[in-house]
Design a protein around this motif. Structure first.
Motif, PDB file in Angstrom:
ATOM      1  N   GLY A  45      41.575  75.627  27.763  1.00 12.57           N
ATOM      2  CA  GLY A  45      42.919  76.156  28.320  1.00 12.57           C
ATOM      3  C   GLY A  45      43.723  77.492  28.022  1.00 12.57           C
ATOM      4  N   GLN A  46      44.302  78.633  28.707  1.00 12.86           N
ATOM      5  CA  GLN A  46      44.320  80.310  28.747  1.00 12.86           C
ATOM      6  C   GLN A  46      45.918  79.345  28.084  1.00 12.86           C
ATOM      7  OE1 GLN A  46      43.318  81.158  32.148  1.00 12.86           O
ATOM      8  NE2 GLN A  46      40.823  81.114  31.828  1.00 12.86           N
ATOM      9  N   VAL A  47      46.770  78.928  28.348  1.00 14.84           N
ATOM     10  CA  VAL A  47      48.277  78.781  28.459  1.00 14.84           C
ATOM     11  C   VAL A  47      48.109  77.808  26.583  1.00 14.84           C
ATOM     12  CG1 VAL A  47      50.683  78.231  28.969  1.00 14.84           C
ATOM     13  CG2 VAL A  47      48.416  79.135  30.773  1.00 14.84           C
ATOM     14  N   ALA A  48      49.213  78.239  26.041  1.00 13.26           N
ATOM     15  CA  ALA A  48      49.309  77.727  24.789  1.00 13.26           C
ATOM     16  C   ALA A  48      50.720  76.815  25.341  1.00 13.26           C
ATOM     17  CB  ALA A  48      49.544  78.110  23.197  1.00 13.26           C
ATOM     18  N   SER A  49      51.051  75.765  24.276  1.00 10.34           N
ATOM     19  CA  SER A  49      52.914  75.034  24.389  1.00 10.34           C
ATOM     20  C   SER A  49      52.651  74.896  22.551  1.00 10.34           C
ATOM     21  CB  SER A  49      52.831  73.908  25.370  1.00 10.34           C
ATOM     22  OG  SER A  49      54.324  73.956  25.686  1.00 10.34           O
ATOM     23  N   HIS A  50      53.791  75.420  22.311  1.00  8.65           N
ATOM     24  CA  HIS A  50      53.968  75.081  21.308  1.00  8.65           C
ATOM     25  C   HIS A  50      53.345  75.097  20.322  1.00  8.65           C
ATOM     26  CE1 HIS A  50      57.372  71.979  22.951  1.00  8.65           C
ATOM     27  NE2 HIS A  50      58.338  72.568  22.277  1.00  8.65           N
ATOM     28  N   GLY A  51      52.003  76.293  20.469  1.00  6.03           N
ATOM     29  CA  GLY A  51      51.086  76.655  19.676  1.00  6.03           C
ATOM     30  C   GLY A  51      49.678  75.828  19.865  1.00  6.03           C
ATOM     31  N   GLU A  78      46.304  76.982  18.055  1.00  6.42           N
ATOM     32  CA  GLU A  78      46.328  78.100  17.423  1.00  6.42           C
ATOM     33  C   GLU A  78      46.481  78.247  15.822  1.00  6.42           C
ATOM     34  OE1 GLU A  78      48.644  80.048  20.285  1.00  6.42           O
ATOM     35  OE2 GLU A  78      46.902  80.411  21.639  1.00  6.42           O
ATOM     36  N   SER A  79      46.132  79.517  15.935  1.00  2.00           N
ATOM     37  CA  SER A  79      45.859  79.873  13.749  1.00  2.00           C
ATOM     38  C   SER A  79      47.753  80.213  13.266  1.00  2.00           C
ATOM     39  CB  SER A  79      45.202  81.409  12.813  1.00  2.00           C
ATOM     40  OG  SER A  79      45.026  82.161  14.128  1.00  2.00           O
ATOM     41  N   ASN A  80      48.000  81.021  14.349  1.00  2.00           N
ATOM     42  CA  ASN A  80      49.400  81.641  13.973  1.00  2.00           C
ATOM     43  C   ASN A  80      50.431  80.741  13.801  1.00  2.00           C
ATOM     44  OD1 ASN A  80      48.696  84.284  14.051  1.00  2.00           O
ATOM     45  ND2 ASN A  80      49.151  84.621  16.164  1.00  2.00           N
ATOM     46  N   SER A  81      50.877  79.372  14.706  1.00  2.00           N
ATOM     47  CA  SER A  81      51.511  78.397  14.669  1.00  2.00           C
ATOM     48  C   SER A  81      50.993  77.392  13.375  1.00  2.00           C
ATOM     49  CB  SER A  81      50.639  77.247  15.892  1.00  2.00           C
ATOM     50  OG  SER A  81      50.584  77.875  17.021  1.00  2.00           O
ATOM     51  N   VAL A  82      49.995  77.874  13.091  1.00  3.33           N
ATOM     52  CA  VAL A  82      49.492  76.726  11.546  1.00  3.33           C
ATOM     53  C   VAL A  82      50.213  77.761  10.340  1.00  3.33           C
ATOM     54  CG1 VAL A  82      47.666  75.920   9.964  1.00  3.33           C
ATOM     55  CG2 VAL A  82      47.937  75.488  12.215  1.00  3.33           C
ATOM     56  N   ILE A  97      59.435  70.028  10.450  1.00  4.58           N
ATOM     57  CA  ILE A  97      58.958  68.519  10.748  1.00  4.58           C
ATOM     58  C   ILE A  97      59.889  68.536  12.140  1.00  4.58           C
ATOM     59  CG2 ILE A  97      60.134  66.147  10.503  1.00  4.58           C
ATOM     60  CD1 ILE A  97      58.382  67.148   8.300  1.00  4.58           C
ATOM     61  N   ILE A  98      61.055  69.230  11.717  1.00 10.40           N
ATOM     62  CA  ILE A  98      61.700  69.302  14.406  1.00 10.40           C
ATOM     63  C   ILE A  98      60.512  69.841  15.209  1.00 10.40           C
ATOM     64  CG2 ILE A  98      63.548  69.892  15.591  1.00 10.40           C
ATOM     65  CD1 ILE A  98      65.539  69.741  13.196  1.00 10.40           C
ATOM     66  N   LEU A  99      59.958  71.185  14.324  1.00 10.50           N
ATOM     67  CA  LEU A  99      59.398  71.658  15.283  1.00 10.50           C
ATOM     68  C   LEU A  99      57.139  71.042  14.934  1.00 10.50           C
ATOM     69  CD1 LEU A  99      59.282  75.493  14.068  1.00 10.50           C
ATOM     70  CD2 LEU A  99      60.349  74.408  16.525  1.00 10.50           C
ATOM     71  N   ALA A 100      57.567  70.404  14.293  1.00  9.54           N
ATOM     72  CA  ALA A 100      55.987  69.594  14.473  1.00  9.54           C
ATOM     73  C   ALA A 100      56.250  68.515  15.117  1.00  9.54           C
ATOM     74  CB  ALA A 100      55.743  69.147  12.989  1.00  9.54           C
ATOM     75  N   TYR A 101      57.096  67.547  15.317  1.00  7.05           N
ATOM     76  CA  TYR A 101      57.429  66.369  16.267  1.00  7.05           C
ATOM     77  C   TYR A 101      57.725  66.402  17.555  1.00  7.05           C
ATOM     78  CZ  TYR A 101      59.698  62.487  18.027  1.00  7.05           C
ATOM     79  OH  TYR A 101      59.661  61.600  18.944  1.00  7.05           O
ATOM     80  N   ASN A 102      58.603  67.618  17.831  1.00  7.61           N
ATOM     81  CA  ASN A 102      58.700  68.098  18.939  1.00  7.61           C
ATOM     82  C   ASN A 102      57.270  68.883  19.869  1.00  7.61           C
ATOM     83  OD1 ASN A 102      61.042  67.969  19.745  1.00  7.61           O
ATOM     84  ND2 ASN A 102      62.083  69.727  18.897  1.00  7.61           N
ATOM     85  N   ALA A 103      56.634  69.661  19.186  1.00  6.71           N
ATOM     86  CA  ALA A 103      55.092  69.820  19.798  1.00  6.71           C
ATOM     87  C   ALA A 103      54.263  68.834  20.134  1.00  6.71           C
ATOM     88  CB  ALA A 103      54.361  70.654  18.421  1.00  6.71           C
ATOM     89  N   TYR A 104      54.375  67.582  19.094  1.00  5.17           N
ATOM     90  CA  TYR A 104      53.655  66.127  19.140  1.00  5.17           C
ATOM     91  C   TYR A 104      54.700  65.773  20.004  1.00  5.17           C
ATOM     92  CZ  TYR A 104      52.352  61.138  18.705  1.00  5.17           C
ATOM     93  OH  TYR A 104      51.296  60.272  18.947  1.00  5.17           O
ATOM     94  N   GLN A 105      55.620  65.807  20.948  1.00  2.00           N
ATOM     95  CA  GLN A 105      56.089  64.973  21.842  1.00  2.00           C
ATOM     96  C   GLN A 105      54.745  65.847  23.045  1.00  2.00           C
ATOM     97  OE1 GLN A 105      60.478  64.522  21.453  1.00  2.00           O
ATOM     98  NE2 GLN A 105      60.124  62.428  21.287  1.00  2.00           N
TER      99      GLN A 105
END
Length: 150
Positions: A45-51, A78-82, A97-105
């Motif tokens: 894909g070309q568009v990232a969502s939550h990294g 993406e490496s910037n998100s990591v 934790i909150i950001l990781a959980y939101n990205a997972y959902q």
């Protein structure tokens, strides 16, 4: 955990129309497919969502009277998100934790929508697979289960 695979069976007469349909559907979702092997295609894909950017692998496995089509969606982080997650983990743990959980959902929700969009135009062509998919012919499961297990 961040990847999902779905398999559908198609009768032989649909072989010429299934891959172009999936390619068109994925292209409209911003995931161009390129052929990577005789019966394999992949795209990112070309568009990232939550990294997270979706990476798609499509493979076709011919069998008697048709073929199985496997579609796999993999989360490409993406490496910037990591880097951001590691820094937040060290500096302010609860926000990480909150950001990781939101990205997972968000990824789980996007996977459901992705597979619905992929299979919807092909729904009338999906067929029942011929015979058992696993085990020798006549195998119906563990002993005492169903018609095949005595």
């Amino acid at each position: 955990m961040l990847d999902k695979n779905e398999r559908q069976f198609f009768a032989q007469e649909h072989a010429a129309s299934v891959i172009p349909t999936i390619t068109g559907t994925l292209h409209s979702m911003g995931i161009p497919l390129a052929q990577t092997g005789p019966n394999q295609w992949s795209g990112r894909g070309q568009v990232a969502s939550h990294g997270i950017v979706p990476k798609v692998l499509v493979s076709m496995m011919p069998v008697q009277n048709g073929f199985f089509l496997d579609v796999r969606a993999v989360a490409d982080i993406e490496s910037n998100s990591v880097i951001l997650l590691v820094v937040l983990w060290l500096v302010f743990f609860p926000i990480a934790i909150i950001l990781a959980y939101n990205a997972y959902q968000d990824w789980e929700r996007r996977q459901v929508q992705f597979f619905q969009a992929v299979w919807a135009p092909l729904g009338n062509r999906i067929a029942q697979p011929p015979g058992p998919q696993f085990g020798p012919p006549g195998y119906g499961g563990p002993p005492g289960y169903g018609a095949g297990g005595q």
